[in-house]
Design a protein around this motif. Structure first.
Motif, short mmCIF file in Angstrom:
data_model
loop_
_atom_site.label_atom_id
_atom_site.label_comp_id
_atom_site.label_asym_id
_atom_site.label_seq_id
_atom_site.Cartn_x
_atom_site.Cartn_y
_atom_site.Cartn_z
N ILE A 150 0.83 -1.20 0.00
CA ILE A 150 0.00 0.00 0.00
C ILE A 150 0.87 1.26 0.00
O ILE A 150 1.84 1.37 0.76
CB ILE A 150 -0.95 0.02 1.21
CG1 ILE A 150 -2.05 -1.04 1.03
CG2 ILE A 150 -1.58 1.40 1.40
CD1 ILE A 150 -2.99 -1.15 2.22
N THR A 151 0.48 2.20 -0.85
CA THR A 151 1.08 3.54 -0.84
C THR A 151 0.17 4.47 -0.05
O THR A 151 -1.04 4.52 -0.30
CB THR A 151 1.23 4.08 -2.28
OG1 THR A 151 2.20 3.29 -2.97
CG2 THR A 151 1.69 5.53 -2.27
N LEU A 152 0.73 5.16 0.91
CA LEU A 152 -0.02 6.15 1.68
C LEU A 152 0.22 7.53 1.09
O LEU A 152 1.35 7.88 0.74
CB LEU A 152 0.42 6.15 3.15
CG LEU A 152 0.24 4.86 3.94
CD1 LEU A 152 0.71 5.06 5.39
CD2 LEU A 152 -1.22 4.40 3.93
N ARG A 207 5.18 2.66 0.01
CA ARG A 207 5.59 4.03 -0.27
C ARG A 207 4.73 4.97 0.55
O ARG A 207 3.57 4.69 0.84
CB ARG A 207 5.43 4.34 -1.77
CG ARG A 207 6.07 5.65 -2.19
CD ARG A 207 5.91 5.89 -3.68
NE ARG A 207 6.48 7.17 -4.05
CZ ARG A 207 6.14 7.86 -5.12
NH1 ARG A 207 5.22 7.39 -5.96
NH2 ARG A 207 6.71 9.03 -5.40
N VAL A 208 5.30 6.11 0.93
CA VAL A 208 4.56 7.16 1.64
C VAL A 208 4.84 8.48 0.93
O VAL A 208 6.00 8.89 0.78
CB VAL A 208 4.96 7.27 3.12
CG1 VAL A 208 4.17 8.39 3.80
CG2 VAL A 208 4.72 5.95 3.84
N ILE A 209 3.77 9.11 0.47
CA ILE A 209 3.87 10.43 -0.18
C ILE A 209 3.24 11.43 0.78
O ILE A 209 2.03 11.39 1.02
CB ILE A 209 3.14 10.44 -1.53
CG1 ILE A 209 3.71 9.35 -2.44
CG2 ILE A 209 3.26 11.81 -2.19
CD1 ILE A 209 2.88 9.09 -3.67
N GLU A 238 14.06 5.41 1.48
CA GLU A 238 13.79 5.44 0.05
C GLU A 238 12.30 5.41 -0.28
O GLU A 238 11.90 5.83 -1.37
CB GLU A 238 14.50 4.27 -0.64
CG GLU A 238 16.02 4.37 -0.62
CD GLU A 238 16.67 3.23 -1.37
OE1 GLU A 238 15.93 2.31 -1.82
OE2 GLU A 238 17.90 3.25 -1.52
N ASN A 239 11.49 4.87 0.62
CA ASN A 239 10.06 4.75 0.34
C ASN A 239 9.28 6.03 0.67
O ASN A 239 8.06 6.08 0.51
CB ASN A 239 9.45 3.59 1.14
CG ASN A 239 9.31 3.92 2.62
OD1 ASN A 239 10.16 4.60 3.21
ND2 ASN A 239 8.24 3.45 3.24
N PHE A 240 9.98 7.06 1.11
CA PHE A 240 9.31 8.25 1.65
C PHE A 240 9.65 9.48 0.80
O PHE A 240 10.81 9.71 0.48
CB PHE A 240 9.76 8.47 3.09
CG PHE A 240 8.90 9.44 3.87
CD1 PHE A 240 7.71 9.02 4.44
CD2 PHE A 240 9.29 10.76 4.04
CE1 PHE A 240 6.92 9.90 5.17
CE2 PHE A 240 8.50 11.65 4.76
CZ PHE A 240 7.32 11.21 5.33
#
Length: 394
Positions: free
Chosen positions: A201-203, A225-227, A266-268
């Motif tokens: 899940i991407t937040l 991922r977190v945006i 890296e996911n942020f």
């Protein structure tokens, strides 16, 4: 045929802070009385087959703008990027939709918020709602006494939706109130991690940047991922004036911490989200200069335009004032940025500032509304925007 198709009516759903299902976060409300509410019946497929959704898809298939989509229509007809464009970039994975698939959820856990922004709505901030009866503002922003008490959605019903559509859900967006001030948000985040759903899940956040806890940082590392979009409309005391009573010192401290966190995770990613309006359009060039002080946060803000409430639409300002501001903004872009789609987006807004005709008889209304805020909050419009003084007659 005009392209009016929006993938969100096939692959997404918004859950408002009262639990009501909506097609998207900015769509105008209709008068259809439905039972499509998370707190009563969590049935995504019945909602997608409702009269509202059927009507929307019919208009889109015919290349017509639906009356509830007027905010996107106005933006696109002014050459601006709309919410529809953003949804399509995010959700389209084939040439055309072939059926319902819940890929995207936009969730507001309640209207609890630690700020009371001037252009916001009482239904979205319980603190603004508490202030609203004293303000006596008549600019079509709805108010109910119940908005003064922080609302909640049914967390267990939300979990049921996730479990029912876990194979499809890819993106979850958190809106406001302020999501990081809400206990249900924190519980939900930990549950997603514990169930293993977080890995795919991407937040996507919309936050005001005043709250940043270690527990959030720790939890975010478990997601695909977190945006993180931080809503900042100006720098210093003007941002505090608009997003009252946000502390600029706290925001700068949190932004520096986020800049470092982006570097180490890296996911942020972090973007500054700015709503261009009458209160800040003369100072957007200053905000751009400030964003360039960060090393890892995206230095180009994601910019939207306020059209509602109309009293804060940038077109209420005298055209000559907007022209000067628009040219300043274009110079800032030319001198400091390479060409890109994000820069082009800001450039088009600068052109709108220069070319759009003034909304007739709205500047006095803009001054009246802000005067009412100033009286309650003991602030002064000209302290933060002295450039307005020549246009104000006593």
């Amino acid at each position: 045929m005009t392209d009016t198709n929006c993938w969100v009516v096939w692959a997404g759903m918004t859950i408002s802070n009262s639990g009501q299902y909506r097609p998207c976060c900015i769509m105008l409300s209709d008068q259809e009385k439905t039972n499509y509410n998370l707190n009563e019946i969590g049935d995504f497929e019945r909602f997608m087959s409702s009269n509202t959704m059927t009507s929307l898809r019919k208009s889109m298939s015919e290349g017509k703008w639906h009356e509830r989509c007027s905010r996107c229509e106005i933006r696109e007809k002014n050459g601006l990027v709309s919410q529809r464009n953003d949804y399509n970039n995010m959700l389209a994975d084939q040439s055309r939709p072939t059926g319902f698939r819940l890929k995207y959820l936009d969730i507001s856990f309640g209207n609890k918020c630690n700020l009371k922004c001037r252009m916001c709505y009482p239904s979205v901030s319980h603190l603004l709602a508490k202030e609203w009866p004293k303000l006596q503002i008549d600019d079509k922003r709805p108010y109910l006494k119940e908005y003064e008490t922080p609302s909640k959605i049914d967390l267990n019903a939300l979990k049921d939706i996730i479990e029912s559509y876990s194979d499809d859900i890819e993106i979850i967006r958190f809106g406001g109130g302020e999501p990081l001030s809400n206990d249900e948000h924190d519980l939900f985040l930990h549950w997603l991690v514990e169930r293993g759903y977080s890995k795919k899940i991407t937040l996507n956040y919309s936050s005001n940047g005043t709250i940043l806890d270690k527990q959030h940082l720790d939890c975010w590392s478990h997601f695909k991922r977190v945006i993180f979009a931080v809503s900042i409309d100006a720098i210093g005391k003007l941002n505090t004036y608009i997003r009252y009573p946000a502390s600029w010192n706290v925001i700068e401290r949190n932004m520096k911490q986020l800049d470092l966190f982006v570097h180490n995770n890296e996911n942020f990613s972090v973007t500054i989200s700015t709503t261009v309006q009458a209160l800040n359009c003369t100072r957007i060039h200053e905000l751009l200069s400030w964003t360039r002080t960060f090393k890892y946060i995206n230095q180009i803000p994601y910019i939207k335009v306020v059209t509602n409430p109309e009293t804060f639409d940038l077109r209420v300002l005298p055209k000559s004032l907007r022209e000067d501001a628009g040219h300043l903004l274009i110079c800032e872009l030319k001198d400091n940025y390479q060409k890109s789609s994000a820069v082009d987006r800001i450039h088009r807004i600068a052109k709108m500032m220069i070319n759009a005709p003034q909304l007739e008889n709205m500047f006095p209304k803009f001054l009246e509304v802000n005067s009412k805020f100033d009286k309650i909050r003991k602030t002064n419009l000209l302290d933060v925007l002295p450039e307005l003084a020549p246009y104000i007659t006593s």
